[in-house]
Structure formats: structure tokens, C-alpha cells
Design a protein around this motif. Structure first.
Motif, PDB file in Angstrom:
ATOM      1  N   UNK A  24       0.847  -1.126  -0.077  1.00 35.79           N
ATOM      2  CA  UNK A  24       0.104   0.188  -0.023  1.00 35.79           C
ATOM      3  C   UNK A  24       0.996   1.188   0.078  1.00 35.79           C
ATOM      4  N   UNK A  25       1.964   1.116   0.725  1.00 39.57           N
ATOM      5  CA  UNK A  25       2.842   2.467   0.713  1.00 39.57           C
ATOM      6  C   UNK A  25       3.595   2.798  -0.353  1.00 39.57           C
ATOM      7  N   UNK A  26       4.010   1.557  -1.421  1.00 38.64           N
ATOM      8  CA  UNK A  26       4.434   2.014  -2.370  1.00 38.64           C
ATOM      9  C   UNK A  26       3.785   1.955  -3.489  1.00 38.64           C
ATOM     10  N   UNK A  27       2.513   1.762  -3.529  1.00 35.13           N
ATOM     11  CA  UNK A  27       1.574   1.417  -4.593  1.00 35.13           C
ATOM     12  C   UNK A  27       1.680   0.441  -5.541  1.00 35.13           C
ATOM     13  N   UNK A  28       2.014  -0.980  -4.870  1.00 33.29           N
ATOM     14  CA  UNK A  28       2.232  -2.079  -5.637  1.00 33.29           C
ATOM     15  C   UNK A  28       1.474  -3.329  -5.145  1.00 33.29           C
ATOM     16  N   UNK A  29       0.645  -3.659  -5.896  1.00 32.52           N
ATOM     17  CA  UNK A  29      -0.224  -4.996  -5.767  1.00 32.52           C
ATOM     18  C   UNK A  29       0.588  -5.959  -5.328  1.00 32.52           C
ATOM     19  N   UNK A  30       0.843  -6.485  -4.041  1.00 35.37           N
ATOM     20  CA  UNK A  30       1.451  -7.412  -3.347  1.00 35.37           C
ATOM     21  C   UNK A  30       1.288  -8.901  -4.261  1.00 35.37           C
ATOM     22  N   UNK A  31       0.211  -8.894  -5.121  1.00 34.78           N
ATOM     23  CA  UNK A  31      -0.145 -10.224  -5.985  1.00 34.78           C
ATOM     24  C   UNK A  31       1.358 -10.302  -6.673  1.00 34.78           C
ATOM     25  N   UNK A  32       1.931  -9.080  -7.198  1.00 37.35           N
ATOM     26  CA  UNK A  32       3.034  -9.290  -8.212  1.00 37.35           C
ATOM     27  C   UNK A  32       4.177  -9.863  -7.296  1.00 37.35           C
ATOM     28  N   UNK A  33       4.405  -9.682  -6.148  1.00 39.65           N
ATOM     29  CA  UNK A  33       5.531 -10.263  -5.357  1.00 39.65           C
ATOM     30  C   UNK A  33       5.139 -11.890  -5.184  1.00 39.65           C
ATOM     31  N   UNK A  34       3.878 -12.208  -4.895  1.00 38.69           N
ATOM     32  CA  UNK A  34       3.457 -13.239  -4.396  1.00 38.69           C
ATOM     33  C   UNK A  34       3.660 -14.502  -5.756  1.00 38.69           C
ATOM     34  N   UNK A  35       3.336 -14.155  -6.830  1.00 37.37           N
ATOM     35  CA  UNK A  35       3.264 -14.705  -8.170  1.00 37.37           C
ATOM     36  C   UNK A  35       4.748 -14.700  -8.884  1.00 37.37           C
ATOM     37  N   UNK A  36       5.224 -13.491  -8.821  1.00 45.40           N
ATOM     38  CA  UNK A  36       6.439 -13.531  -9.690  1.00 45.40           C
ATOM     39  C   UNK A  36       7.715 -13.082  -8.791  1.00 45.40           C
ATOM     40  N   UNK A  37       7.761 -12.818  -7.517  1.00 48.46           N
ATOM     41  CA  UNK A  37       9.008 -12.511  -6.984  1.00 48.46           C
ATOM     42  C   UNK A  37      10.067 -13.592  -6.823  1.00 48.46           C
ATOM     43  N   UNK A  38       9.639 -14.680  -6.201  1.00 47.61           N
ATOM     44  CA  UNK A  38      10.569 -15.846  -6.093  1.00 47.61           C
ATOM     45  C   UNK A  38      11.163 -15.622  -4.697  1.00 47.61           C
ATOM     46  N   UNK A  39      12.359 -16.691  -4.430  1.00 51.53           N
ATOM     47  CA  UNK A  39      13.245 -16.832  -3.402  1.00 51.53           C
ATOM     48  C   UNK A  39      12.581 -16.856  -2.002  1.00 51.53           C
ATOM     49  N   UNK A  40      11.381 -17.559  -2.155  1.00 48.46           N
ATOM     50  CA  UNK A  40      10.572 -17.796  -0.829  1.00 48.46           C
ATOM     51  C   UNK A  40      10.996 -19.068  -0.277  1.00 48.46           C
ATOM     52  N   UNK A  41      11.571 -19.979  -1.039  1.00 48.75           N
ATOM     53  CA  UNK A  41      11.873 -21.289  -0.510  1.00 48.75           C
ATOM     54  C   UNK A  41      10.849 -21.959   0.551  1.00 48.75           C
ATOM     55  N   UNK A  42       9.771 -21.776   0.382  1.00 48.72           N
ATOM     56  CA  UNK A  42       8.565 -22.555   0.798  1.00 48.72           C
ATOM     57  C   UNK A  42       8.141 -23.718  -0.177  1.00 48.72           C
ATOM     58  N   UNK A  43       7.588 -24.598  -0.054  1.00 55.80           N
ATOM     59  CA  UNK A  43       7.014 -25.605  -0.876  1.00 55.80           C
ATOM     60  C   UNK A  43       5.672 -25.463  -1.568  1.00 55.80           C
ATOM     61  N   UNK A  44       5.584 -25.826  -2.789  1.00 57.34           N
ATOM     62  CA  UNK A  44       4.177 -25.792  -3.722  1.00 57.34           C
ATOM     63  C   UNK A  44       4.114 -27.093  -3.859  1.00 57.34           C
ATOM     64  N   UNK A  45       2.999 -27.742  -3.486  1.00 59.19           N
ATOM     65  CA  UNK A  45       2.466 -29.096  -3.632  1.00 59.19           C
ATOM     66  C   UNK A  45       1.121 -29.450  -3.968  1.00 59.19           C
ATOM     67  N   UNK A  46       1.136 -30.888  -4.267  1.00 57.86           N
ATOM     68  CA  UNK A  46      -0.546 -31.207  -4.544  1.00 57.86           C
ATOM     69  C   UNK A  46      -0.632 -32.402  -3.717  1.00 57.86           C
ATOM     70  N   UNK A  47      -1.935 -32.743  -3.225  1.00 62.61           N
ATOM     71  CA  UNK A  47      -2.284 -33.758  -2.586  1.00 62.61           C
ATOM     72  C   UNK A  47      -3.469 -34.477  -2.689  1.00 62.61           C
ATOM     73  N   UNK A  48      -3.986 -35.631  -2.367  1.00 63.75           N
ATOM     74  CA  UNK A  48      -5.023 -36.152  -2.394  1.00 63.75           C
ATOM     75  C   UNK A  48      -6.134 -35.277  -1.569  1.00 63.75           C
ATOM     76  N   UNK A  49      -7.119 -34.645  -2.388  1.00 61.15           N
ATOM     77  CA  UNK A  49      -8.011 -33.773  -1.617  1.00 61.15           C
ATOM     78  C   UNK A  49      -8.504 -34.293  -0.335  1.00 61.15           C
ATOM     79  N   UNK A  50      -8.653 -35.580  -0.233  1.00 60.35           N
ATOM     80  CA  UNK A  50      -9.286 -36.254   1.035  1.00 60.35           C
ATOM     81  C   UNK A  50      -8.581 -35.936   2.191  1.00 60.35           C
ATOM     82  N   UNK A  51      -7.205 -35.706   2.015  1.00 60.75           N
ATOM     83  CA  UNK A  51      -6.106 -35.539   3.037  1.00 60.75           C
ATOM     84  C   UNK A  51      -6.003 -34.125   3.511  1.00 60.75           C
TER      85      UNK A  51
END
Ligand SMILES: Nc1ncnc2c1ncn2[C@@H]1O[C@H](COP(=O)(O)OP(=O)(O)OP(=O)(O)O)[C@@H](O)[C@H]1O
Ligand SMILES: Cc1ncc(C[n+]2csc(CCOP(=O)(O)O)c2C)c(N)n1
Ligand SMILES: [Mg+2]
Ligand SMILES: [Mg+2]
Ligand SMILES: [Mg+2]
Length: 330
Positions: free
Chosen positions: A247-274
Motif C-alpha cells: 500500500x505504501x509504495x503503490x504495488x499490488x502484493x500479488x506481483x511479489x506473490x506470483x513472480x517475486x521468487x526466493x521464498x523457498x517454501x514448498x508448492x505441492x499437491x495432495x489427495x483432496x481427502x487428506x
């Protein structure tokens, strides 16, 4: 069995192996001016992050990091004390994740500092989680927030250009309310414990660590598995400090979330029942876990889906996401 000092390390199969483990091998490099500069990271931060990025690749296979080899190519101008501080960070990360630094290599470099870390991990035979197993209907999840590192980098580069390429001390970040963002950029915490818990107890069908950005990693899973990852905008975790800084610098954080990188968390998929049970188990362990979407048949592709009331006038409810992320050659 034999560490630093000979031509190669001799590593015994870990005692808990019983012949049933497989080795995981990965290498990842950090180059001064590409991955860091004097203003964005201290030497100790570079050491920590060079190893953490590698540990994250082992986590993304569902494995346990064990050993590391560290190659340092230092400009002549880097005095020994700076290399010492780089190693303080490397060893801090190694200790935190139970990794033994068993060797490496040292050369001069004509201009920039280069740190390349090779990591060796283990995984139960046949249990490595690839990017290729996602199936239509699977839940898509994250093991931590994304975008904070990119937002932290944005602030660090802005702060350093204002003060002329000086290292930005942490207290300045604190005062600016961006300390959590700067910490996410300098000291990423790979999701080893989360991946081990999830892969042991649940039907995890794919994993990929977020180095180049959520959109790019989602595309990698979609292409390796076949299918379309449909991400829900409203389910993406947004940290308060990132939203406030955006908000302070007028940037939609979605840009950092989708395209920023260097987060080193995991994106994964799993059985929806779990998914519900996994959320409960992770919360009980104090580990973040966010279901952020589902896998659809067709594609490969990646979509961002907005709640109808959230979709702004003229904005499509389902928007295809570009295959874009950090690119070294553009
Ligand atoms: N120069 C190379 N020679 C051989 N294999 C490579 C080379 N560069 C990358 N690879 C391989 O290509 C695959 C993808 O590498 P990539 O670096 O994109 O993944 P990553 O390390 O998970 O991501 P990042 O480097 O952004 O953290 C890996 O299996 C990697 O081993
Ligand atoms: C000074 C400075 N400028 C830009 C960036 C951004 N950046 C560099 S490499 C990379 C992707 C991950 O690297 P790789 O794909 O090599 O693993 C990103 C997002 C930074 N960290 N520091
Ligand atoms: Mg990398
Ligand atoms: Mg890599
Ligand atoms: Mg990776």
C-alpha cells in the motif's frame, strides 16, 4: 567416515538406512550482483541463503539433507574476515538443519563473489516426491507465505539507492516496518520438517520449491504432471507487513506473490481427502499450511481464480497466469 582434507568425502549410509535409502544430489549457485549485493545481504546472510536454497531442493523431494560441499570463488578484494563471516552463516544454517559441511573448493574470481553449494540428501527408497504426480482433483497447497522475499528485496533496493549502496542495517528495516520482509529475503527457512511430515502421513502427489515465483513453480508442476493448477486468489496467504508495504509504495502484493521468487517454501499437491487432516496436523506442529487451489484436467496451464465479489469490474473471474518468473537471461 572421512570429511574435509582428502580428495573426496567418504560418507557411510546413515544408520537408519537399513539399505532402504536413496541419495538425493543437488547444486545451486549464488552470484554477487545477480543474487545479492553489499546493500541487500551481509556475508553471513549469503552463506545462510546459499545453503538454505539447496536444502530447499532436498525438501522439495521429500528428503532429509545430510551433507554439503561449498565452492567459493572470491574476488581478491574480499579480505579473509569477509569469507569468515560467510562461513558463520553457512555453519549456522548447517547446524540448524543438521547438515555436515564435508568439503568444497576455493578459487579467486576476477570480479564477483560466487558461492556454489552441492547438497546430498537421503530419501526412503521409492518415496521421493517429484513434480510429475499431480492428478485432476488434487488440492494445491503451500507450506508458507510467498512474496515476502520479493517485497523485502524491493525495499532493500529502494533503501540502498536512496542511501547510496550502503548495507542496510536491520534496525532500519525494523523502523520502516519491513523487518519481516527483509528477514524473509535474507534468511529463508526451507520446509524440511513440513515436507517430511506431509510425505510420511499423506498422499502427496507433487512438490516443488518456490525459487523463481509461485506462477513459475505452478507451471513446472502443470507441465511435468499434465493438468491445470487453478489457484484461488482469496486463499493465497498475504502477510500484514507485505500488504502494508505494498500500500505504501503503490504495488499490488500479488506481483511479489506470483513472480517475486526466493521464498523457498514448498508448492505441492495432495489427495483432496487428506487436505483437512493435513492442515490440522501441520497446525498442531506449529507449521504453516495453506490450501490454495485445485488441479483441473487439461492444460498444461495455471489459472488465478477470483471470488466473484472480489473480481474487479472488467477483471475476469478466471485469469490465465503467464509462465513468467525470475529469468537469468532476460
Ligand atoms: N547446467 C546444468 N547442467 C545439468 N543440469 C542442469 C543444469 N542446470 C540445471 N540443471 C537441471 O535442471 C533441472 C531444473 O533446474 P533449476 O535450476 O531450474 O531447478 P531448481 O534448482 O529447483 O530451481 P532454482 O535454481 O531456481 O532454485 C534440475 O534437475 C537441474 O539439476
Ligand atoms: C541484487 C539482487 N537482484 C535481484 C534479485 C532477485 N533474484 C535473483 S536470482 C532470483 C531467482 C532465484 O535464483 P535461481 O533461479 O538462480 O535459483 C531472484 C528472484 C536478488 N536476489 N538480488
Ligand atoms: Mg537457485
Ligand atoms: Mg537450480
Ligand atoms: Mg528447486
Amino acid at each position: 567416515m572421512l570429511g574435509i582434507g582428502d580428495d573426496a568425502a567418504v560418507v557411510e549410509a546413515p544408520p537408519d538406512a537399513g539399505g532402504a535409502l536413496q541419495w538425493l544430489l543437488a547444486v545451486d549457485t549464488m552470484v554477487e550482483t545477480v543474487h545479492f549485493n553489499d546493500a541487500t545481504m551481509s556475508e553471513a546472510d549469503v552463506g545462510w541463503k546459499a545453503l538454505a536454497a539447496n536444502i530447499s531442493d532436498i525438501a522439495a523431494m521429500g528428503g532429509v539433507p545430510r551433507h554439503a560441499l561449498v565452492s567459493v570463488s572470491a574476488p581478491r578484494a574480499w579480505e579473509p574476515a569477509r569469507i569468515g563471516r560467510l562461513y558463520d552463516g553457512l555453519y549456522a544454517c548447517a547446524e540448524h538443519y543438521g547438515v555436515a559441511i564435508v568439503g568444497g573448493d576455493t578459487t579467486s574470481s576476477p570480479a564477483q563473489m560466487v558461492v556454489a553449494v552441492t547438497v546430498v540428501g537421503t530419501v526412503e527408497a521409492g518415496a521421493a516426491v517429484s513434480r510429475a504426480g499431480a492428478r485432476p482433483g488434487d488440492a494445491v497447497f503451500l507450506t508458507g507465505p510467498v512474496g515476502m522475499s520479493g517485497a523485502g528485496l524491493h525495499w532493500l533496493l529502494a533503501a540502498s539507492s536512496a542511501s547510496g549502496e550502503q548495507p542496510v542495517p536491520h534496525r532500519e528495516a525494523q523502523a520502516a516496518g519491513t523487518a519481516a520482509l527483509v528477514a524473509a529475503h535474507r534468511r529463508p527457512a526451507p520446509s524440511v520438517r513440513a515436507a517430511r511430515l506431509l510425505a510420511a502421513r499423506y498422499r502427496v502427489t507433487s512438490l516443488n520449491d518456490v525459487s523463481d515465483g509461485l506462477a513459475s513453480e505452478a507451471w513446472e508442476i502443470a507441465e511435468a504432471s499434465g493438468g491445470t493448477l487453478a489457484l484461488q486468489r482469496g486463499m493465497l496467504p498475504v502477510s500484514g507487513s507485505m500488504a502494508a508495504y505494498g500500500r505504501r509504495c503503490g504495488i499490488d502484493p500479488l506481483e511479489w506473490m506470483l513472480y517475486g521468487g526466493e521464498d523457498y517454501v514448498l508448492l505441492g499437491t495432495m489427495d483432496p481427502a487428506d487436505a483437512a487432516s493435513a492442515k490440522e496436523a501441520m497446525t498442531a506442529e506449529g507449521l504453516p499450511f495453506y490450501v490454495i487451489g485445485t488441479v483441473e484436467a487439461g492444460g498444461p496451464g495455471v489459472l488465478l481464480q477470483r471470488d466473484p465479489q472480489e473480481a474487479k469490474a472488467g477483471r475476469p473471474v478466471r485469469e490465465p497466469l503467464e509462465k513468467r518468473g525470475y529469468n537469468h537471461f532476460k
